[in-house]
Write a protein that holds these residues in place. Structure first.
Motif, PDB file in Angstrom:
ATOM      1  N   ARG A  57      -2.238 -14.829   4.248  1.00 26.66           N
ATOM      2  CA  ARG A  57      -2.569 -15.019   2.834  1.00 26.66           C
ATOM      3  C   ARG A  57      -2.570 -13.698   2.075  1.00 26.66           C
ATOM      4  O   ARG A  57      -2.114 -13.626   0.928  1.00 26.66           O
ATOM      5  CB  ARG A  57      -3.927 -15.724   2.715  1.00 26.66           C
ATOM      6  N   ILE A  58      -3.071 -12.648   2.702  1.00 28.48           N
ATOM      7  CA  ILE A  58      -3.066 -11.340   2.036  1.00 28.48           C
ATOM      8  C   ILE A  58      -1.637 -10.842   1.868  1.00 28.48           C
ATOM      9  O   ILE A  58      -1.267 -10.313   0.811  1.00 28.48           O
ATOM     10  CB  ILE A  58      -3.934 -10.339   2.823  1.00 28.48           C
ATOM     11  N   ALA A  59      -0.820 -11.022   2.913  1.00 31.67           N
ATOM     12  CA  ALA A  59       0.585 -10.617   2.820  1.00 31.67           C
ATOM     13  C   ALA A  59       1.308 -11.374   1.711  1.00 31.67           C
ATOM     14  O   ALA A  59       2.160 -10.817   1.004  1.00 31.67           O
ATOM     15  CB  ALA A  59       1.282 -10.844   4.160  1.00 31.67           C
ATOM     16  N   ARG A  60       0.957 -12.635   1.535  1.00 36.91           N
ATOM     17  CA  ARG A  60       1.589 -13.452   0.492  1.00 36.91           C
ATOM     18  C   ARG A  60       1.160 -13.030  -0.900  1.00 36.91           C
ATOM     19  O   ARG A  60       1.974 -12.981  -1.831  1.00 36.91           O
ATOM     20  CB  ARG A  60       1.209 -14.920   0.719  1.00 36.91           C
ATOM     21  N   ASP A  61      -0.123 -12.695  -1.060  1.00 28.98           N
ATOM     22  CA  ASP A  61      -0.674 -12.502  -2.407  1.00 28.98           C
ATOM     23  C   ASP A  61      -0.722 -11.046  -2.874  1.00 28.98           C
ATOM     24  O   ASP A  61      -0.874 -10.800  -4.072  1.00 28.98           O
ATOM     25  CB  ASP A  61      -2.087 -13.087  -2.473  1.00 28.98           C
ATOM     26  N   ALA A  62      -0.618 -10.093  -1.964  1.00 29.99           N
ATOM     27  CA  ALA A  62      -0.698  -8.684  -2.371  1.00 29.99           C
ATOM     28  C   ALA A  62       0.507  -8.326  -3.234  1.00 29.99           C
ATOM     29  O   ALA A  62       1.654  -8.507  -2.828  1.00 29.99           O
ATOM     30  CB  ALA A  62      -0.771  -7.783  -1.150  1.00 29.99           C
TER      31      ALA A  62
END
Length: 374
Positions: free
Chosen positions: A56-61
């Protein structure tokens, strides 16, 4: 210089800390808004929840390059790549004590594992950061060989961890300069632990010696004594070294408080840069100086790091502190009122009670004999 934040990996390895997926994502987005260059979002192979947080962090950063830690094996690397990260952080120990007692591998076996794992990670289409765990207790010649092996296998960047915090600034400077002279020119990270209270100093020494990336955690959270603190390294690099750091420094205080709250840790008031006492003044001499020119007793403006100045009333206070406090309350500090308040403040503080605005208001009412409406 750049910043590699590992709050969500090494920071979360702090004993007793376990973040939910949503909490990790919340911190990840705050780090992205702070504009750290890399976010180590976790160790994807640890659990499905960890992998989900990393994904999720990889997607949203929107700004940072997102990384996941991986041991030097295919399963860990696959878990990291499958979490859609930009970078896989591959590590294996290179010190004799780790190779003998933890890995039970020879030096040749470690070198083969480095080459195989880095080559495999590169074949999965990601950037690779290679760490030689316990680098600062490794044989220097073998450490150079290990890093060369990783670079020849395709590692894009390398990391020099002071895994148990045994370095001093002079040793760190020597090590970085030596490695820089012996290795191909790839970006070098340093990762310093705070076992002897020198993680920030060692990190700054490494940056001065030519390392390009500081690995840090918010508030210095991490295993044992913790890691180099993001806010302290950033402030020192900017205001002592004069480096451009790229971070939104004005968000440091806010980010510090968010992470402390989600970790369930109350920061000590004298925490450098982001502590509530970092720009607080009680001594009359100090307050007089700061009110005339903040740089008399402050090395940087508190607003630059999102903090604020606090004038504290107590046993060390002088007239200037009381005058300032009364003006902040919208009251005219007549000489007679200031004298009375100063006596009451010192008496009150002697009983180890906090002299807050409520107490100050009561003192004014005592002096005037009528209620004060604020």
């Amino acid at each position: 210089m750049k910043f590699f934040d590992t709050t969500l990996r090494d920071g979360e390895q702090m004993p007793g800390i376990s973040l939910t997926v949503d909490e990790k994502v919340q911190i990840g987005m705050a780090l992205d808004e702070l504009k750290v260059d890399y976010i180590e979002a976790g160790f994807a192979a640890v659990s499905p929840d960890e992998a989900e947080a990393v994904r999720r962090i990889a997607r949203d950063a929107a700004y940072a390059e997102v990384a996941s830690l991986a041991r030097a094996n295919k399963a860990d690397i696959d878990a990291a790549v499958d979490a859609d990260v930009d970078m896989v952080h591959v590590f294996i120990a290179t010190s004799d004590i780790h190779m003998k007692y933890k890995l039970r591998m020879t030096r040749d076996e470690v070198l083969r594992r480095i080459a195989e794992s880095v080559e495999y990670a590169k074949s999965r289409g990601v950037r690779v950061l290679f760490s030689a765990e316990d680098a600062t207790r490794s044989d220097l010649g073998f450490l150079v060989e290990a890093f060369k092996t990783a670079i020849e296998a395709g590692a894009d960047e390398i990391n020099v961890p002071d895994t148990v915090g045994v370095m001093t600034p002079s040793r760190m400077r020597y090590l970085v300069e030596h490695l820089k002279a012996k290795l191909p020119p790839v970006p070098m990270h340093v990762h310093c632990h705070d076992d002897f209270g020198m993680a920030v100093a060692n990190t700054i020494a490494a940056i001065e010696a030519g390392a390009e990336v500081a690995q840090v955690t918010v508030n210095g959270f991490g295993e044992r004594g913790g890691n180099a603190a993001l806010e302290e390294v950033a402030a020192a690099a900017r205001f002592l070294l004069g480096r451009e750091v790229g971070l939104r420094l004005e968000r440091l205080y806010e980010t510090s408080r968010l992470v402390a709250r989600l970790f369930g840790i109350q920061l000590q008031p004298n925490k450098a840069v982001v502590g509530d006492n970092a720009f607080s003044h009680e001594s009359g001499i100090h307050v007089h100086g700061v009110l005339n020119n903040p740089f008399t007793y402050e090395p940087m403006m508190p607003e630059a790091v999102g903090n604020r100045r606090r004038i504290v009333l107590g046993k060390h206070s002088g007239r200037h502190s009381v005058e300032w406090a009364l003006k902040q309350m919208g009251l005219e500090p007549s000489p007679e009122l200031v004298d009375y308040i100063l006596r009451r403040v010192k008496d009150y503080a002697a009983s180890k009670r906090p002299v807050d605005e409520k107490a100050l208001k009561a003192f004014v009412e005592e002096f005037r004999g009528v209620p004060v409406f604020l």
